[in-house]
Design a protein around this motif. Structure first.
Motif, mmCIF file in Angstrom:
data_model
loop_
_atom_site.group_PDB
_atom_site.id
_atom_site.type_symbol
_atom_site.label_atom_id
_atom_site.label_comp_id
_atom_site.label_asym_id
_atom_site.label_seq_id
_atom_site.Cartn_x
_atom_site.Cartn_y
_atom_site.Cartn_z
ATOM 1 N N ASP A 74 20.952 42.189 23.119
ATOM 2 C CA ASP A 74 21.110 41.174 22.086
ATOM 3 C C ASP A 74 22.566 41.149 21.634
ATOM 4 N N ARG A 95 27.614 37.045 24.970
ATOM 5 C CA ARG A 95 27.176 37.693 23.733
ATOM 6 C C ARG A 95 28.296 38.550 23.167
ATOM 7 N N THR A 97 29.100 41.771 21.298
ATOM 8 C CA THR A 97 28.396 43.029 21.066
ATOM 9 C C THR A 97 29.417 44.156 20.945
#
Length: 167
Positions: A74, A95, A97
């Motif tokens: 995620d 993403r 992260t």
């Protein structure tokens, strides 16, 4: 820091740790004048990075499953990348992260903010060939973690300077 041709790099101050990184071409590339260095990501993957002081990032194109690299699946949506053309084109998610550990020789950076391009799902071998144009990049946000970055192009080396850890 760029030094004049064949000028010796000044000795690091006693309060500084310096790591010399040989510049390496990525696999399959016959010639490159761009500064690239190898690193280890989360102690699992050897990664070749383009070092670009004018770029954002850092970026990593993950062709292995994120779980195998101890990367979170995620993260905040940071955009997308279209791979291929026509009806076979696919969209890869980018993403934002954090990478737990990024190692350059003996120099270790921890909790590094990263943009991960997840190419581990749904891409066949033909589509992965299109990713050749995608570089793993270390840009300005990462380079600011060093007190100095020395580009020694004639000697094909890059140096990271960082303050020594206080005991």
């Amino acid at each position: 820091v760029l030094w004049p041709f064949r000028a010796p790099l000044p000795k690091e101050d006693a309060s500084v740790v310096r790591e010399r990184l040989p510049m390496r071409r990525p696999p399959g590339e016959s010639s490159s004048i761009l500064p690239r260095v190898d690193a280890t990501l989360n102690g699992k993957a050897k990664v070749n990075f383009l070092v670009d002081s004018g770029a954002g990032g850092p970026y990593f194109v993950a062709v292995q499953p994120l779980k195998e690299l101890d990367l979170p699946a995620d993260g905040a949506d940071a955009g997308s990348l279209r791979v291929g053309t026509g009806p076979a084109a696919q969209v890869l998610h980018i993403r934002q992260t954090e990478v737990a550990k990024l190692e350059f020789g003996k120099m270790v950076f921890e909790k590094v903010p990263f943009k991960i391009i997840d190419a581990s799902v749904g891409l066949g071998p033909v589509a992965r060939q299109d990713l050749v144009v995608c570089n793993n990049v270390l840009g300005t946000p990462f380079l600011k973690q060093a007190s100095a970055v020395h580009f020694d192009m004639p000697e094909r080396a890059l140096y990271f300077d960082r303050p020594k850890a206080q005991k």
